[in-house]
Design a protein around this motif. Structure first.
Motif, mmCIF file in Angstrom:
data_model
loop_
_atom_site.group_PDB
_atom_site.id
_atom_site.type_symbol
_atom_site.label_atom_id
_atom_site.label_comp_id
_atom_site.label_asym_id
_atom_site.label_seq_id
_atom_site.Cartn_x
_atom_site.Cartn_y
_atom_site.Cartn_z
ATOM 1 N N SER A 136 -13.675 9.627 -10.086
ATOM 2 C CA SER A 136 -12.372 9.138 -10.461
ATOM 3 C C SER A 136 -11.392 8.699 -9.138
ATOM 4 O O SER A 136 -11.778 8.985 -8.079
ATOM 5 C CB SER A 136 -11.553 10.169 -11.057
ATOM 6 O OG SER A 136 -11.174 11.182 -10.091
ATOM 7 N N ASN A 147 -5.252 10.082 -12.958
ATOM 8 C CA ASN A 147 -6.645 9.962 -12.411
ATOM 9 C C ASN A 147 -7.228 8.979 -13.340
ATOM 10 O O ASN A 147 -7.346 8.959 -14.527
ATOM 11 C CB ASN A 147 -7.350 11.124 -12.720
ATOM 12 C CG ASN A 147 -6.741 12.389 -11.861
ATOM 13 O OD1 ASN A 147 -7.181 12.376 -10.677
ATOM 14 N ND2 ASN A 147 -5.754 13.444 -12.365
ATOM 15 N N VAL A 149 -10.514 7.862 -14.201
ATOM 16 C CA VAL A 149 -11.770 8.472 -14.316
ATOM 17 C C VAL A 149 -12.776 7.347 -14.970
ATOM 18 O O VAL A 149 -12.298 6.912 -16.046
ATOM 19 C CB VAL A 149 -11.859 9.803 -15.420
ATOM 20 C CG1 VAL A 149 -13.254 10.408 -15.375
ATOM 21 C CG2 VAL A 149 -10.840 10.679 -14.791
ATOM 22 N N THR A 168 -11.335 14.728 -9.870
ATOM 23 C CA THR A 168 -9.994 14.572 -10.326
ATOM 24 C C THR A 168 -8.909 15.494 -9.750
ATOM 25 O O THR A 168 -9.351 16.605 -9.315
ATOM 26 C CB THR A 168 -9.804 14.497 -11.917
ATOM 27 O OG1 THR A 168 -10.099 15.968 -12.302
ATOM 28 C CG2 THR A 168 -10.506 13.620 -12.681
ATOM 29 N N ARG A 173 -4.923 12.138 -17.368
ATOM 30 C CA ARG A 173 -6.485 11.708 -17.015
ATOM 31 C C ARG A 173 -6.797 10.420 -17.904
ATOM 32 O O ARG A 173 -6.535 10.741 -19.000
ATOM 33 C CB ARG A 173 -7.624 12.690 -17.071
ATOM 34 C CG ARG A 173 -7.467 13.864 -16.022
ATOM 35 C CD ARG A 173 -8.572 14.842 -16.719
ATOM 36 N NE ARG A 173 -8.679 15.940 -15.604
ATOM 37 C CZ ARG A 173 -9.625 16.898 -15.575
ATOM 38 N NH1 ARG A 173 -10.312 17.118 -16.863
ATOM 39 N NH2 ARG A 173 -9.701 17.717 -14.623
#
Length: 259
Positions: A136, A147, A149, A168, A173
């Motif tokens: 990430s 983040n 990812v 992360t 996310r």
């Protein structure tokens, strides 16, 4: 009988011409996506997503339009190239994307794996593109984090979601995967707020709404929204029908400021 044959021939030719024309449209689809618990500093964050370029040369006019909307990042969602595409053409596309003037991230697709080489990686790095493979990248604003990812090519089972999540930081996310099949591996504890994918080409050829692969759009999954782009290019044959190419401009909004 001859007239019927001539009419049928004309219809076939016109259909092929239209499918070729449709395959070369330049279109940006705008998606406003509501994210629960989106940090205030990331409300209005804009992602320009392009995938499945394959053999096409990316339109400068389309990229200028994308740049005018001031994205925060550009994400190349896989299948940037394929077999027998000259590296010079791929570099031209990478150069054009990098000129938008914001950070560019690259995630591998299955066709990139087939042709992936040190030279391609060098070209991406030369133009400042960050390659994300099962890890990430964290973007920080005012002590708040988001983040990005990304998993490697899941079509060939080179993805590792757990490894990607290990890097992360505390914060929202977003998951980038070329193939949307990664959603089958997402569990509640992964805390993925949004997935953006390509790969399916929207089926590329759809007749009366039916196609061999899933159509693009926003899909609601147990974890949250999944965005599937129809992709920019084509593979095998340069034709589309009922599944026009697209790139995606994704704007994040919070539940407190849903646009």
């Amino acid at each position: 009988m001859l007239i019927i044959v001539i009419v049928a021939f004309i219809v076939i030719i016109l259909s092929i011409m239209f499918m070729f024309y449709e395959a070369h449209w330049n279109h940006i689809v705008h998606n406003h996506v509501t994210i629960d618990d989106l940090p205030a500093s990331f409300c209005g964050f804009k992602i320009y997503f392009i995938s499945d370029v394959h053999r096409r040369v990316i339109s400068n006019k389309m990229l200028a339009l994308a740049a005018s909307h001031q994205p925060d990042i550009v994400v190349i969602g896989g299948d940037l190239t394929e077999r027998y595409v000259p590296l010079s053409r791929t570099e031209k596309n990478i150069s054009r994307l990098s000129k938008i003037g914001v950070p560019v991230y690259f995630v591998r697709g299955n066709h990139d794996v087939y042709v992936y080489s040190q030279k391609l990686e060098q070209i991406l790095t030369k133009h400042g593109v960050k390659i994300i493979r099962n890890r990430s990248e964290t973007i920080t604003r005012y002590n708040e984090a988001m983040n990005i990812v990304a998993v490697d090519d899941s079509t060939n089972e080179e993805d590792d979601l757990e490894q990607a999540l290990d890097s992360t930081q505390k914060g929202i996310r977003l998951l980038i995967s070329h193939n949307p099949n990664i959603t089958e591996k997402i569990r509640e504890h992964h805390q993925i707020a949004l997935v953006i994918s390509g790969h399916t080409h929207g089926g590329q050829i759809r007749v009366f709404g039916w196609g061999p692969r899933e159509n693009g759009g926003i899909k609601q999954k147990p974890f949250g929204p999944l965005i599937i782009s129809n992709g920019y290019g084509t593979t095998t044959l340069p034709f589309r029908l009922g599944a026009p190419p697209d790139t995606r401009f994704v704007t994040l909004v919070s539940t407190l400021n849903d646009e």
